[in-house]
Design an enzyme around this catalytic site. Structure first.
Site, PDB file in Angstrom:
ATOM      1  N   SER A   1     -32.818 114.797  14.404  1.00 22.43           N
ATOM      2  CA  SER A   1     -32.650 113.367  14.126  1.00 22.43           C
ATOM      3  C   SER A   1     -33.995 112.684  14.353  1.00 22.43           C
ATOM      4  O   SER A   1     -34.983 113.080  13.744  1.00 22.43           O
ATOM      5  CB  SER A   1     -31.533 112.781  15.004  1.00 22.43           C
ATOM      6  OG  SER A   1     -31.284 111.429  14.674  1.00 22.43           O
ATOM      7  N   THR A   2     -34.066 111.705  15.240  1.00 19.39           N
ATOM      8  CA  THR A   2     -35.315 110.971  15.462  1.00 19.39           C
ATOM      9  C   THR A   2     -36.445 111.921  15.862  1.00 19.39           C
ATOM     10  O   THR A   2     -36.290 112.716  16.784  1.00 19.39           O
ATOM     11  CB  THR A   2     -35.118 109.910  16.559  1.00 19.39           C
ATOM     12  OG1 THR A   2     -34.050 109.045  16.174  1.00 19.39           O
ATOM     13  CG2 THR A   2     -36.379 109.095  16.754  1.00 19.39           C
TER      14      THR A   2
ATOM     15  N   HIS B   1     -30.832 113.877  10.041  1.00 22.89           N
ATOM     16  CA  HIS B   1     -30.231 112.548   9.883  1.00 22.89           C
ATOM     17  C   HIS B   1     -31.200 111.664   9.106  1.00 22.89           C
ATOM     18  O   HIS B   1     -32.267 111.307   9.592  1.00 22.89           O
ATOM     19  CB  HIS B   1     -29.943 111.921  11.249  1.00 22.89           C
ATOM     20  CG  HIS B   1     -28.892 112.645  12.033  1.00 22.89           C
ATOM     21  ND1 HIS B   1     -28.687 112.433  13.374  1.00 22.89           N
ATOM     22  CD2 HIS B   1     -27.977 113.583  11.664  1.00 22.89           C
ATOM     23  CE1 HIS B   1     -27.685 113.187  13.792  1.00 22.89           C
ATOM     24  NE2 HIS B   1     -27.254 113.907  12.770  1.00 22.89           N
TER      25      HIS B   1
ATOM     26  N   MET C   1     -31.703 111.690  19.062  1.00 22.95           N
ATOM     27  CA  MET C   1     -30.862 110.998  20.035  1.00 22.95           C
ATOM     28  C   MET C   1     -29.397 111.310  19.757  1.00 22.95           C
ATOM     29  O   MET C   1     -29.015 111.680  18.647  1.00 22.95           O
ATOM     30  CB  MET C   1     -31.100 109.482  19.971  1.00 22.95           C
ATOM     31  CG  MET C   1     -30.813 108.827  18.638  1.00 22.95           C
ATOM     32  SD  MET C   1     -31.216 107.057  18.696  1.00 22.95           S
ATOM     33  CE  MET C   1     -30.882 106.581  16.986  1.00 22.95           C
TER      34      MET C   1
ATOM     35  N   ASP D   1     -25.009 114.948  18.437  1.00 18.47           N
ATOM     36  CA  ASP D   1     -24.614 115.713  17.261  1.00 18.47           C
ATOM     37  C   ASP D   1     -25.206 117.122  17.364  1.00 18.47           C
ATOM     38  O   ASP D   1     -26.394 117.292  17.625  1.00 18.47           O
ATOM     39  CB  ASP D   1     -25.111 115.021  15.989  1.00 18.47           C
ATOM     40  CG  ASP D   1     -24.565 115.666  14.725  1.00 18.47           C
ATOM     41  OD1 ASP D   1     -23.458 116.234  14.788  1.00 18.47           O
ATOM     42  OD2 ASP D   1     -25.235 115.588  13.682  1.00 18.47           O
TER      43      ASP D   1
END
Length: 352
Positions: free
Chosen positions: A169-170, A196, A289, A292
């Site tokens: 993600s991030t 993501h 973050m 998931d």
């Protein structure tokens, strides 16, 4: 409670107003100023000393890229890019220059989407205190090595990975790029990437990975076969699963359901590879973050596959990997630079 102080930079008065209203919806965020171009942004960064910058890239005069270069050299701080769809390819350049993440710019016509954007924007700003920003700076200053460890012994046969699933993600795009760039061409295990990211950007991310790695990289499509050595990127707002169709392993792509927290979802992908491949799958959880991937990693672990979690020392946000480690679902916890070596150890390699 100290609020996160944000400077909003955009040449559009409409966007400055909307972004300010969105950010101000959280009691934990304070918009300390607004800037209309790059030079104005630098003046206000020096004057106001914000914690976070939301940054438009396409501005007259001094654009967002120039601001990013100045920041990284003179006054580093986390930058969240607010990108228009027209400048979507520029997002990856901004990430290379040190931006933390991005959101798609609000549209005057998409009022129903503004609330979704508000949640995304606020969540990403609120995640800033979790950032290891010095790791982003190090990545920008030091180009990653394109070598991979070769001294590792090969894994045992029944654990060889016939598929590799990567979640992030991030901070994920540069991390995914690093791992895939370090893999040798003879690595033939198909790889599925769950990053993501909004629609359109996942296709562009696939194109970027293809140009950087020399591999066949494409956005995943429904019912397609998994080919050796290919990389498949889960499309934004969709879930990707591996399925068995007439004894063939294929991808299934479906739109997100109402209430889904993430789409694409690492949990959905990991659970499916555990079901279809059993012990012959490998999951990798990189920076990001949230949690998931935790449930999916547990499914892989239960199926006797292998799970690698990125170590805290290199993760930009140690959220997703931390949750996998806490759940005791990680077989290996490794810094980013060592992950490719373990994929070589457990992946399928073409005969020399």
């Amino acid at each position: 409670m100290n609020k996160i102080r944000v400077l909003v930079v955009d040449d559009s008065a409409f966007n400055r107003k909307v972004l300010t209203e969105m950010l101000s919806s959280s009691r934990r965020i304070e918009v300390v100023g607004k800037a209309f171009d790059g030079e104005d942004a630098i003046r206000k960064i020096v004057q106001l000393n914000p914690d976070v910058l939301t940054l438009d890239l396409e501005m007259p005069g001094m654009d967002g890229f120039a601001v990013l270069r100045w920041l990284m050299a003179n006054r580093p701080l986390p930058v969240l890019v607010v990108s228009s769809r027209e400048s979507n390819r520029s997002v990856f350049k901004a990430l290379d220059l040190g931006a933390v993440d991005f959101v798609v710019k609000p549209s005057k016509l998409a009022s129903t989407k503004l609330r979704e954007l508000e949640h995304e924007l606020v969540d990403k700003v609120l995640a800033v205190p979790q950032l290891r920003f010095e790791k982003i700076r190090k990545r920008v200053e030091e180009a990653p090595e394109i070598d991979y460890p070769v001294a590792l012994p090969r894994g045992s046969g029944h654990h060889m990975a016939e598929v590799i699933a990567i979640a992030a993600s991030t901070g994920g795009p540069p991390a995914v790029q690093t791992v895939l760039s370090q893999l040798p061409s003879k690595m033939v295990s198909p790889i599925i990437v769950c990053q993501h990211m909004p629609p359109i950007f996942t296709r562009l991310f696939a194109e970027r990975l293809a140009s950087l790695t020399g591999r066949v990289v494409k956005e995943a499509t429904d019912r397609e076969l998994l080919f050796p050595g290919h990389v498949y990127v889960a499309p934004g707002e969709h879930h990707v699963r591996t399925v068995l169709v007439d004894a063939e392993r294929r991808l299934a792509v479906a739109e997100r359901s109402e209430g889904d927290r993430f789409a694409p979802s690492a949990d959905v992908l990991f659970q499916s590879v555990a079901e279809v491949y059993g012990r012959r799958c490998l999951g990798v959880v990189l920076t990001g973050m949230g949690d998931d991937g935790k449930i999916g990693a547990l499914a892989i672990h239960k199926a006797k596959g292998r799970v690698i979690a990125e170590a805290e020392e290199t993760a930009v946000i140690y959220g997703m990997p931390r949750e996998v480690v806490r759940a005791k679902a990680a077989d290996h916890v490794l810094p980013l630079g060592e992950i490719a070596g373990y994929l070589v150890r457990y992946g399928l390699l073409a005969e020399s």
